[in-house]
Design an enzyme around this catalytic site. Sequence first.
Site, short mmCIF file in Angstrom:
data_model
loop_
_atom_site.label_atom_id
_atom_site.label_comp_id
_atom_site.label_asym_id
_atom_site.label_seq_id
_atom_site.Cartn_x
_atom_site.Cartn_y
_atom_site.Cartn_z
N HIS A 124 47.03 43.23 30.21
CA HIS A 124 46.33 42.44 29.33
C HIS A 124 46.59 42.81 27.95
O HIS A 124 46.73 43.88 27.72
CB HIS A 124 44.85 42.45 29.68
CG HIS A 124 44.16 41.24 28.71
ND1 HIS A 124 43.94 41.45 27.37
CD2 HIS A 124 43.83 39.93 29.06
CE1 HIS A 124 43.19 40.16 27.08
NE2 HIS A 124 43.04 39.55 27.89
N ASP A 201 41.30 49.70 33.17
CA ASP A 201 40.74 48.33 32.67
C ASP A 201 40.04 47.57 33.82
O ASP A 201 40.85 47.12 34.62
CB ASP A 201 41.88 47.62 32.01
CG ASP A 201 41.51 46.08 31.61
OD1 ASP A 201 40.40 45.82 31.85
OD2 ASP A 201 42.39 45.56 31.08
N GLN A 204 38.54 42.62 35.29
CA GLN A 204 38.88 41.72 36.34
C GLN A 204 38.21 42.25 37.73
O GLN A 204 38.22 41.50 38.90
CB GLN A 204 40.08 41.26 36.56
CG GLN A 204 40.60 40.44 35.28
CD GLN A 204 39.90 38.92 34.97
OE1 GLN A 204 39.49 38.52 36.07
NE2 GLN A 204 39.78 38.62 33.83
N LYS A 227 32.30 38.51 32.03
CA LYS A 227 33.08 38.17 33.29
C LYS A 227 32.29 38.26 34.80
O LYS A 227 32.82 38.14 35.62
CB LYS A 227 34.38 38.93 33.29
CG LYS A 227 35.21 38.45 32.15
CD LYS A 227 36.57 39.02 32.40
CE LYS A 227 37.47 39.17 31.10
NZ LYS A 227 38.01 37.86 30.73
N CYS A 365 47.10 35.96 27.87
CA CYS A 365 47.04 37.19 27.33
C CYS A 365 48.04 38.31 27.94
O CYS A 365 47.68 39.64 28.12
CB CYS A 365 45.77 37.88 26.99
SG CYS A 365 44.74 36.60 25.96
N1 PMP Z 1 41.79 43.13 30.48
C1 PMP Z 1 41.73 42.25 31.33
C2 PMP Z 1 42.49 42.55 32.74
C3 PMP Z 1 41.02 40.80 31.16
O1 PMP Z 1 41.34 39.69 32.05
C4 PMP Z 1 40.43 40.79 29.90
C5 PMP Z 1 39.85 39.45 29.48
N2 PMP Z 1 40.88 38.31 29.87
C6 PMP Z 1 40.46 41.77 28.85
C7 PMP Z 1 40.93 42.98 29.29
C8 PMP Z 1 39.66 41.67 27.72
O2 PMP Z 1 38.32 41.43 27.84
P1 PMP Z 1 37.50 40.84 26.62
O3 PMP Z 1 38.15 39.70 26.00
O4 PMP Z 1 36.14 40.54 27.27
O5 PMP Z 1 37.49 42.06 25.86
#
Ligand code: PMP
Length: 407
Positions: A124, A201, A204, A227, A365
């Site tokens: 991401h 990270d 998910q 999430k 993203c």
């Molecule tokens: N890493 C992953 C794998 C994600 O799916 C996301 C959210 N789409 C993020 C990081 C970023 O999370 P946040 O926008 O809640 O900071």
Amino acid sequence: SLTFDIDAVRENFPILGRRVYDQPLVYLDNAATSQKPREVVDCIQTYYLQTNANVHRGVYHLSEEATSAYEASRDKVQRFLNAKSRKEIIFVRGTTEAINLVAHCYAKPLLSPGDEILISTMEHHSNIVPWQIICNQTGATLKVIPINDAGEIEQDAFTTMLNPRCRLLAITQVSNALGTINPVRQMIKQAHQQSIPVLIDGAQAVPHLQVDLQALDADFYAFSGHKVYGPTGIGILYGKQELLEKMKPYQGGGDMISRVTFAHTDYNELPYRFEAGTPNIAGSIGLGSALDYINAIGLDQIARHEQALLVYATEQLSSIDGLRLIGTAKHKAGILSFVMAEAHAHDVSTILDQSGIAIRAGHHCTMPLMAHLGIAATARASLALYNNRADIDALLAGLHEVKRIFK
Ligand code: PMP
């Protein structure tokens, strides 16, 4: 078999009862954010209506109650992740802030030209850009582990990329764009054999799999409250105590100090050293409540349900002519990314929306991943504990409608 009643669970999420364009809402964008059970919203409301006070400050009853609730949430997170100590649990805004904190406070002071930060192709943006920023500032190099056609990390390439110049491995446990579950336990072990610390990270992963940080042995772990059925604006950075102890603060201000003069500041102990200013008290308490909610159902049960639904959805989507699933890893979480021969992902999403079906279309993203795949965007349906077969059937009917329109 399942021990929880999906219909009863759905009742806990009032938003699932609403209508969109006069059709029942079918919410399949859980990888972007999850819906909130009544319990979590009630908990936040009760906090504001009955307990609101600043934490760690007032020597009066209300402030002590707010502080206990805030700190009790930290304990819930510690237990949920099986971290060794509550000092290792830092409240932040979300995964993004957690990764930025590690980039700036842990990695940046270590890096010099020639050093490497290792990530994967499926990261991401929030696990790419912070590393790029500090690489640019220090002369270090960002290295990217390749993936195969199924969307799995190439383990042989990974092994050869571990080397003495590598100062940190930062990878996702579950891909938000492909659904791939990476073998992070094994990868952490390999990195540690060469004394390379690892950031995971977990944005998910935490909603879908039991995470045991002591078994995993990750050095840093990040996730977002929103999430996991909790509120937005709150998330967690876990860091091993011995690493956090050596790191300089991220931000300066109230709460992160033990003593301040104009000449000098002594920093507070962990975890407060990394929590400058009035924190997101309601968010933290709401996150604790969301973890209680998950625990009451059981993550093993949630995983079982989502896996069964993933199998069903994969079968159903595969039956559609001209639809190609993107991400076919052997180990997958409930995320179905796809492209259709007839229509662009945004058109797919727009047509589904007219039937009340919410999915995501775009690069998720993960623009470098899309570039690697040679596609601009995918349509993505992502599952949560409250999704059922009827949701998948509605998605399927919507996709047939897309085909009819674009014929
Ligand atoms: N890493 C992953 C794998 C994600 O799916 C996301 C959210 N789409 C993020 C990081 C970023 O999370 P946040 O926008 O809640 O900071």
